[in-house]
Design a protein around this motif. Structure first.
Motif, short mmCIF file in Angstrom:
data_model
loop_
_atom_site.label_atom_id
_atom_site.label_comp_id
_atom_site.label_asym_id
_atom_site.label_seq_id
_atom_site.Cartn_x
_atom_site.Cartn_y
_atom_site.Cartn_z
N PHE A 96 0.75 -1.03 0.07
CA PHE A 96 0.12 -0.19 -0.43
C PHE A 96 1.24 1.36 0.24
CE2 PHE A 96 -1.81 3.14 2.15
CZ PHE A 96 -3.25 3.88 1.64
N ARG A 97 0.72 1.73 -1.20
CA ARG A 97 1.32 3.59 -0.58
C ARG A 97 -0.11 4.56 -0.96
NH1 ARG A 97 2.39 5.88 -5.38
NH2 ARG A 97 1.77 4.88 -7.30
N ILE A 98 0.54 5.80 -0.22
CA ILE A 98 -0.31 6.70 -0.35
C ILE A 98 0.43 7.80 -0.28
CG2 ILE A 98 -0.85 7.02 1.90
CD1 ILE A 98 -3.87 8.25 2.17
N LEU A 99 0.08 9.25 -1.62
CA LEU A 99 0.27 10.28 -0.98
C LEU A 99 -0.71 11.37 -0.88
CD1 LEU A 99 0.16 12.19 -3.76
CD2 LEU A 99 2.34 10.53 -4.51
N ILE A 100 -0.80 12.70 -0.24
CA ILE A 100 -1.59 13.98 0.01
C ILE A 100 -0.74 14.80 -0.43
CG2 ILE A 100 -3.21 15.07 1.71
CD1 ILE A 100 -4.02 12.04 1.28
N GLY A 101 -1.54 15.11 -1.33
CA GLY A 101 -0.71 17.03 -2.15
C GLY A 101 -0.89 17.91 -0.58
N PRO A 102 -0.27 19.18 -0.52
CA PRO A 102 -0.53 20.59 -0.12
C PRO A 102 -2.31 20.67 0.40
CG PRO A 102 -0.16 21.40 -1.11
CD PRO A 102 0.37 19.47 -2.15
N GLY A 103 -2.76 20.26 -0.08
CA GLY A 103 -4.39 20.72 -0.44
C GLY A 103 -5.27 19.73 -0.01
N GLY A 104 -5.10 18.25 1.08
CA GLY A 104 -5.25 18.13 1.82
C GLY A 104 -5.22 17.20 2.66
N ARG A 105 -4.02 18.02 3.61
CA ARG A 105 -3.00 17.67 4.07
C ARG A 105 -3.95 18.33 6.25
NH1 ARG A 105 2.00 19.58 1.92
NH2 ARG A 105 2.72 17.76 0.40
#
Length: 187
Positions: A96-105
């Motif tokens: 599993f991997r995930i990344l969240i950009g600045p608008g979702g932190r």
């Protein structure tokens, strides 16, 4: 079982959905974010528009992985991605991997997205084990993973060379019985 069906997973804060070509400019901005680059060990040089269009344009055709965009329900904005990959069919496990950009932190979107993907992995796909690697300097991600039931298994030393230093990664996993027990007590 395979990952050929690309579901839409809906939570209170997020919707996880298959990528569309219209997502490429947003993902380009997210992938170029300095914190995303720092915490994923990637380089923004690898993400030119043509390469991203080819990448995200092919995600829905892959029966060996599940790539979903994370949408903030409040704004309708695409804020990141959640992925099940490295599928080991005989052992019913994957990465599993995930990344969240600045608008979702910092609003619980990542935590909910992790839970939605794990729910699909265990309850929808019948997987037994989901694992991941996370940089040891990413406590925000570790907290989200731990809330969803991931347990640290060990440290893989000096796996990423970044900004003149070697970084360690923590290996974490969650098993189907652990997921079931965690969610039985949450209900």
């Amino acid at each position: 079982m395979d990952f050929s069906v690309k579901p839409v997973l809906t939570g209170e804060k997020t919707v996880l959905r298959p990528f569309t070509e219209e997502d490429v400019p947003t993902m380009a901005r997210i992938l170029a974010d300095p914190e995303v680059i720092r915490l994923t060990g990637s380089s923004d040089a690898a993400f030119d528009a043509d390469r991203l269009r080819a990448w995200y344009g092919s995600r829905n055709d892959r029966p060996d992985r599940l790539d979903l965009g994370i949408v903030d329900r409040a704004s309708g904005e695409l804020v990141g991605e959640a992925v099940l990959n490295d599928w080991d069919e005989p052992n019913r496990s994957c990465n599993f991997r995930i990344l969240i950009g600045p608008g979702g932190r910092d609003r619980g979107l990542g935590t909910e997205a992790v839970r939605l993907m794990l729910g699909h992995a265990f309850e929808g796909l019948g997987l037994h084990r989901v694992s991941l690697h996370v940089q040891d300097r990413n406590p925000r991600a570790r907290r989200a993973y731990e809330k969803a039931g991931f347990v640290a298994e060990g440290v893989v030393r000096q796996t990423v060379w970044q900004a003149g230093e070697w970084l360690d990664e923590v290996v974490m996993s969650v098993l189907a019985p652990e997921w079931a027990a965690l969610n039985a007590t949450a209900r």
